[in-house]
Motif scaffolding. Structure first.
Motif, PDB file in Angstrom:
ATOM      1  N   HIS A   4       0.904  -1.140  -0.179  1.00 53.72           N
ATOM      2  CA  HIS A   4      -0.212   0.186  -0.034  1.00 53.72           C
ATOM      3  C   HIS A   4       0.524   1.409   0.396  1.00 53.72           C
ATOM      4  O   HIS A   4       1.951   1.132   0.940  1.00 53.72           O
ATOM      5  CB  HIS A   4      -0.484   0.038   0.863  1.00 53.72           C
ATOM      6  N   LYS A   5       0.692   2.440  -0.843  1.00 54.50           N
ATOM      7  CA  LYS A   5       1.180   3.471  -0.777  1.00 54.50           C
ATOM      8  C   LYS A   5       0.882   3.846   0.109  1.00 54.50           C
ATOM      9  O   LYS A   5      -0.177   4.340   0.607  1.00 54.50           O
ATOM     10  CB  LYS A   5       0.889   3.777  -1.993  1.00 54.50           C
ATOM     11  N   ILE A   6       2.029   4.702   0.924  1.00 51.04           N
ATOM     12  CA  ILE A   6       1.618   6.028   1.991  1.00 51.04           C
ATOM     13  C   ILE A   6       1.472   6.902   1.590  1.00 51.04           C
ATOM     14  O   ILE A   6       2.504   7.242   0.343  1.00 51.04           O
ATOM     15  CB  ILE A   6       3.150   5.970   2.649  1.00 51.04           C
ATOM     16  N   GLU A   7       0.644   7.135   1.776  1.00 47.35           N
ATOM     17  CA  GLU A   7      -0.147   8.419   0.908  1.00 47.35           C
ATOM     18  C   GLU A   7      -0.041  10.278   2.347  1.00 47.35           C
ATOM     19  O   GLU A   7      -1.334  10.478   2.627  1.00 47.35           O
ATOM     20  CB  GLU A   7      -1.421   9.441   0.251  1.00 47.35           C
ATOM     21  N   GLN A  18       0.910   9.774  12.933  1.00 43.61           N
ATOM     22  CA  GLN A  18       0.327   8.677  12.736  1.00 43.61           C
ATOM     23  C   GLN A  18       0.091   8.622  11.165  1.00 43.61           C
ATOM     24  O   GLN A  18      -0.389   9.627  10.370  1.00 43.61           O
ATOM     25  CB  GLN A  18      -1.210   9.225  13.703  1.00 43.61           C
ATOM     26  N   ILE A  19      -0.380   7.876  10.790  1.00 45.13           N
ATOM     27  CA  ILE A  19      -0.952   7.304   8.535  1.00 45.13           C
ATOM     28  C   ILE A  19      -2.059   6.359   9.130  1.00 45.13           C
ATOM     29  O   ILE A  19      -2.295   5.623  10.294  1.00 45.13           O
ATOM     30  CB  ILE A  19       0.202   7.174   8.232  1.00 45.13           C
ATOM     31  N   ILE A  95       6.831   5.703  -1.489  1.00 48.81           N
ATOM     32  CA  ILE A  95       6.794   4.651  -0.536  1.00 48.81           C
ATOM     33  C   ILE A  95       5.613   3.653  -0.249  1.00 48.81           C
ATOM     34  O   ILE A  95       4.844   4.046  -0.170  1.00 48.81           O
ATOM     35  CB  ILE A  95       7.492   5.452   1.095  1.00 48.81           C
ATOM     36  N   TYR A  96       6.381   2.789  -0.130  1.00 49.97           N
ATOM     37  CA  TYR A  96       5.090   1.971   0.030  1.00 49.97           C
ATOM     38  C   TYR A  96       5.197   1.153   1.340  1.00 49.97           C
ATOM     39  O   TYR A  96       6.487  -0.058   1.428  1.00 49.97           O
ATOM     40  CB  TYR A  96       5.142   0.010  -0.950  1.00 49.97           C
TER      41      TYR A  96
END
Ligand code: FES
Length: 110
Positions: A4-7, A18-19, A95-96
């Motif tokens: 999963h891409k970090i958006e 936090q994401i 970045i994933y």
């Protein structure tokens, strides 16, 4: 492995934040020029690890200051617990973070 891409904006300097991935809160941090994604809930008593800070290769929980090794997730001596650390991959478009099927059931329980 599901990637999963970090958006989110990823600062160049050290940080802890936090994401959310698929609605799941996780902790993204940079320490000693390395990025990590770890679980956001402290295994001790549910403190929010993204409100913590890093010290000597460890993530420190802000509630009771228990510490977790960023290399292997292990709690400091005497704690007897650990945190999950997820693999990260740098691609051309960002970045994933990766999750194994078995982790997805635990992480994204519906
Ligand atoms: S809740 Fe994190 S150290 Fe207690």
């Amino acid at each position: 492995m599901n990637w999963h891409k970090i958006e989110t904006d990823i600062p160049e300097q050290d940080f802890v934040k936090q994401i959310q991935i698929n609605g799941k809160k996780l902790c993204l941090l940079r320490h000693r020029e390395r990025l990590f994604v770890v679980q956001n809930s402290c295994p001790h008593a549910g403190g929010i690890l993204s409100g913590g800070w890093c010290r000597n290769g460890h993530l420190v929980c802000p509630i009771h200051r228990w510490e977790y090794n960023l290399e292997n997730g292990r709690g400091a001596a005497g704690q007897g617990d650990y945190i999950d650390i997820y693999p990260i991959e740098t691609r051309e478009d960002g970045i994933y973070v990766g999750f194994r099927e078995s982790w997805i059931k635990k992480l994204f329980r519906k």
